[in-house]
Design an enzyme around this catalytic site. Structure first.
Site, PDB file in Angstrom:
ATOM      1  N   CYS A  62       0.809  -1.221   0.000  1.00  0.00           N
ATOM      2  CA  CYS A  62       0.000   0.000   0.000  1.00  0.00           C
ATOM      3  C   CYS A  62       0.845   1.275   0.000  1.00  0.00           C
ATOM      4  O   CYS A  62       0.305   2.364  -0.082  1.00  0.00           O
ATOM      5  CB  CYS A  62      -0.927   0.002   1.203  1.00  0.00           C
ATOM      6  SG  CYS A  62      -0.037  -0.057   2.768  1.00  0.00           S
ATOM      7  N   CYS A  65       3.136   1.810   4.784  1.00  0.00           N
ATOM      8  CA  CYS A  65       3.803   1.175   5.918  1.00  0.00           C
ATOM      9  C   CYS A  65       5.220   1.723   6.019  1.00  0.00           C
ATOM     10  O   CYS A  65       6.083   1.362   5.228  1.00  0.00           O
ATOM     11  CB  CYS A  65       3.833  -0.341   5.735  1.00  0.00           C
ATOM     12  SG  CYS A  65       2.206  -1.091   5.559  1.00  0.00           S
ATOM     13  N   CYS A 112      -1.357  -6.386   6.154  1.00  0.00           N
ATOM     14  CA  CYS A 112      -1.943  -7.676   6.524  1.00  0.00           C
ATOM     15  C   CYS A 112      -3.060  -8.023   5.549  1.00  0.00           C
ATOM     16  O   CYS A 112      -4.050  -7.291   5.465  1.00  0.00           O
ATOM     17  CB  CYS A 112      -2.484  -7.607   7.944  1.00  0.00           C
ATOM     18  SG  CYS A 112      -3.252  -9.141   8.465  1.00  0.00           S
TER      19      CYS A 112
END
Length: 99
Positions: free
Chosen positions: A3, A6, A14
């Site tokens: 994404c 992070c 996750c």
């Protein structure tokens, strides 16, 4: 990261919850694992006698065949998910205690 959000220590994406897990929401992820494990444990406890009867004494059972199959399937799925959650939850407890 999938994404590209992070960035902090222990952040990761996750696939179970389709979200980042890290510093700001790690508590909620651990609570999610706990509640899911408790739900599976509840199903295992409630269905234990019916599962035992359906597996070991099918001819003496008063429960119809289709319901016995459903009970056995629910029990096996809940037990499998519970075992997987024990491993995943145990690893996250280890990460929490050592970090």
């Amino acid at each position: 990261s999938i994404c590209n959000k992070c960035v902090l220590k222990m952040d990761h994406h996750c696939p179970w919850i389709n979200n980042c897990v890290g510093y700001k929401n790690y508590r909620f992820f651990c609570l999610f694992l706990l509640y899911l494990a408790l739900c599976c444990l509840y199903v295992i406890c409630v269905f234990f006698t019916e599962f035992y009867e359906a597996i070991f004494f099918p001819r003496q059972s008063q429960i119809p065949f289709a319901q016995r199959q459903t009970i056995a399937l629910c029990y096996i799925i809940a037990a499998s998910i519970f075992l997987a959650l024990c491993g995943l939850g145990g690893f996250h407890v280890f990460l929490t205690l050592t970090n």
